[in-house]
Structure formats: C-alpha cells, structure tokens
Design an enzyme around this catalytic site. Structure first.
Site, mmCIF file in Angstrom:
data_model
loop_
_atom_site.group_PDB
_atom_site.id
_atom_site.type_symbol
_atom_site.label_atom_id
_atom_site.label_comp_id
_atom_site.label_asym_id
_atom_site.label_seq_id
_atom_site.Cartn_x
_atom_site.Cartn_y
_atom_site.Cartn_z
ATOM 1 N N GLU A 1 -21.318 0.944 -23.517
ATOM 2 C CA GLU A 1 -20.917 1.391 -24.854
ATOM 3 C C GLU A 1 -21.995 1.210 -25.919
ATOM 4 O OE1 GLU A 1 -17.210 0.774 -26.567
ATOM 5 O OE2 GLU A 1 -16.087 1.600 -24.885
ATOM 6 N N SER B 1 -31.895 2.757 -21.379
ATOM 7 C CA SER B 1 -32.472 2.062 -20.223
ATOM 8 C C SER B 1 -31.749 2.448 -18.934
ATOM 9 C CB SER B 1 -32.421 0.542 -20.434
ATOM 10 O OG SER B 1 -31.088 0.066 -20.454
ATOM 11 N N CYS C 1 -1.802 -1.211 7.543
ATOM 12 C CA CYS C 1 -0.925 -0.045 7.489
ATOM 13 C C CYS C 1 -0.938 0.719 8.808
ATOM 14 C CB CYS C 1 -1.344 0.879 6.347
ATOM 15 S SG CYS C 1 -1.037 0.159 4.715
ATOM 16 N N HIS D 1 0.827 -1.202 0.000
ATOM 17 C CA HIS D 1 0.000 0.000 0.000
ATOM 18 C C HIS D 1 0.864 1.256 0.000
ATOM 19 C CE1 HIS D 1 -3.891 -2.097 1.663
ATOM 20 N NE2 HIS D 1 -3.434 -2.629 0.538
ATOM 21 N N LEU E 1 -28.272 2.014 -23.541
ATOM 22 C CA LEU E 1 -27.894 3.288 -22.928
ATOM 23 C C LEU E 1 -29.115 4.003 -22.366
ATOM 24 C CD1 LEU E 1 -25.372 4.385 -25.674
ATOM 25 C CD2 LEU E 1 -24.790 4.239 -23.248
ATOM 26 N N GLU F 1 1.312 3.717 2.116
ATOM 27 C CA GLU F 1 2.084 4.023 3.321
ATOM 28 C C GLU F 1 3.387 3.225 3.359
ATOM 29 O OE1 GLU F 1 -2.347 4.109 4.606
ATOM 30 O OE2 GLU F 1 -1.087 3.144 3.091
ATOM 31 N N CYS G 1 -5.498 1.298 6.373
ATOM 32 C CA CYS G 1 -6.270 0.083 6.629
ATOM 33 C C CYS G 1 -5.895 -0.505 7.985
ATOM 34 C CB CYS G 1 -6.049 -0.934 5.511
ATOM 35 S SG CYS G 1 -4.357 -1.563 5.391
#
Length: 340
Positions: free
Chosen positions: A281, A289, A82, A44, A287, A46, A73
C-alpha cells in the site's frame, strides 16, 4: 465445475492458508449435494457436500458423480483425508478441476482414488480452477506470497503532497472497497515514511466481515514512534528491521541483513511465516522497488479524475496488461497484471 468455483469463492478470505474449494454431487443430472471449504481448520468442501445430501438421496451417493474444483487431500492435517471419505462412500466417479501442488497431496489423492477403483477425470476447467487459487499456487510454486500493488493517484498522477499533509484522494465508496480487499488478503505492507506520515491503522474497519490482515511495516532502524496505530496490539504486526528478532505481544520484530536485498528478504520471511498474499500500500519508493524487481502479480490503481494538485509525489511507473476498469463516481479503478 463452474458451480464448484462459485461455491468455493464463498470461502474467500476465511480459508487461507488452505485453498478455496467447492464440491458438487450429481445423481442422474440432478445436484443432490453441494458444499465448500468455509473456514480454515474446519471441514473441507467434500465433507460439507456429502453431509448436505438429503436423507432420501443417501442411498444413491455411491452412484453419484462428485465434482470438486481441487484434487481431494490425502493426508491428516486439521481434518482427515477427503480421499478416504470418498472411498468410504463408494463414490464411483470423481471429476477434478485441477491437481493440488501442495507437497502432501500433489497427485496422491488422485492415486488413492484410482487404486480404490474410482473413475477419475482431471483438469476440467483447469485454468479457471487454478485462477481461483492463484494465491495458493503462486505461494507453493514460486515460494513467495502473491503480491498486489495498490495506490491512489490524482488526475495528474500524484499520490502525495510534498509536505507531511495527508492527501485524501479516494471517495468513501472506494474506501469501502479497499477495505474489502484488505479483508480478503493475508497481509498489508507499508514503508517507514507511510507509517510515520499517515499513521495508518491498516485494518478493514469500513468493511463488515472477514478477518483483519497482518500488518507489515519496514522500519530498518526502529525509528517509528511506538504511539503509532501500528503498535496498538489490536492486530498481528510484523516489523522488518536491521536490529533485532523479538516478539512483544502481537508485534513481531524480524531482523533482516543490511547487506542483502530488502524486498527479497521480506518475501522469504513472509514465506516462512506462511503468509500467502500481500497488498503493498505504499509509499511510492516501496511500490517502485517491487515493480523494478518484477515481484508483483496484480496492480490496482485508483485515480480520482476530478482532483489535481500542482506539486506532489509522482505515482509509480510500470507497464502491465489492463484487465478491467470500473468507475465509482469520481474514482476510476484499473486492474493490471504483468505484461507478457
């Protein structure tokens, strides 16, 4: 904190389903270490930040201030907590952009730091830090993926011909940008007609770098030809249908209920599959809907201002707030969010 956000963005497209995170360690107004979450399953931000501190600054880590764009976390996942790392290094002050709403964190990282005597400041550039991880927050708060709508239209707002002839609207430079977008999202969804007529590969072949998206297609009655590129086994592909649940290599069939709303079921299934973002796409019906059910978070509309056709399929209709517009030669790209 702004530098944390800049660093975090370098992990875009590579860390999902984890959030993008950046970290900066500051001693006497000087940055002595910085890092970001580079790859899902790896260290991560950190950890990378502290590991980057030069040897001659190691002794002052405990007296430095750690800035991090998201709450550290506090659980064992792919990597250790972390929050434990910060306590082990005896860092006395931590500045956090925003809290992590993931159920295994959600304030517990902050609580552990405070219990260890660490001074914690929270919600610095909170809005910007939440926006950085809009996919992550939408997924966990709304229990559905973050939805991008995307289509290309002619100057008179047609997105396809009325025949099966494929209409090429965007230029090569815009196509490259679209493939970059694909590399940054978890999945792409198309409807049956788009798959049948256009035979799309739904990959990011015009963009180097980034992972290939998961291909999603609606094929209610399993009528699509298996010779289509969608079924070439080169990418993970999910077929939403009414007939079966099955896995065939890289192709997964997920059965929906024919008497329930298809869009809602797809979003629920994608949530269960841990798919945090989807680009819709096409086609126009699919789209529309998502628009009609208010299941969208951003729309990217490309218009070729030099191209017109006499008859064709109309572009979707929607209302939204225009955030930005850019031009790539003949193509205009408009970025929208839902209106308030």
């Amino acid at each position: 904190m702004q530098r944390c956000i800049e660093l975090a963005l370098a992990g875009k497209g590579n860390v999902a389903s984890n959030p993008m995170v950046g970290a900066v360690l500051v001693y006497q107004d000087k940055i002595i270490g910085e890092g970001f979450h580079r790859q899902y399953g790896q260290a991560h931000a950190e950890v990378n930040c502290i590991n980057q501190v030069p040897q001659h600054f190691q002794s002052v880590i405990k007296d430095a201030t750690l800035y991090v764009s998201l709450e550290p976390c506090n659980h064992f996942g792919k990597t250790p907590p972390c929050s434990d790392l910060i306590v082990q290094h005896q860092i006395k002050k931590v500045v956090i952009g925003c809290t992590d709403i993931f159920e295994k964190v959600n304030g517990s990282g902050i609580a552990k730091l405070q219990a260890a005597g660490v001074e914690v400041i929270v919600n610095v550039l909170e809005k910007e830090c939440r926006l950085l991880n809009k996919r992550f927050f939408t997924f966990h708060e709304k229990k559905r993926p973050y939805i991008f709508l995307k289509w290309a239209a002619t100057a008179n707002q047609k997105i396809a011909t009325l025949t099966n002839e494929r209409l090429l609207i965007t230029n090569a430079f815009t196509n490259t940008l679209v493939h970059q977008w694909r590399s940054e999202e978890a999945a792409i969804l198309v409807g049956t007609n788009t798959a049948m007529v256009d035979n799309p590969a739904l990959n990011n072949r015009y963009w180097t770098g980034g992972k290939q998206p998961i291909r999603l297609v609606i094929d209610k009655h399993l009528q699509l030809d298996q010779s289509l590129q969608l079924f070439n086994q080169e990418q993970r592909t999910i077929v939403f249908n009414f007939l079966k649940n099955e896995v065939d290599g890289n192709v997964q069939y997920i059965q929906l209920h024919s008497n329930e709303d298809v869009v809602t079921q797809i979003l629920a299934a994608c949530y269960e599959q841990n798919i945090q973002s989807i680009i819709i796409e096409g086609g126009a019906k699919l789209l529309q809907s998502f628009i009609d059910k208010h299941f969208w978070d951003e729309a990217r509309v490309i218009t070729n201002q030099d191209l017109m056709i006499n008859e064709g399929l109309n572009a979707p209709t929607f209302s939204g707030e225009l955030l930005e517009e850019e031009k790539i030669f003949s193509d205009s790209i408009q970025y929208f969010i839902p209106g308030t």
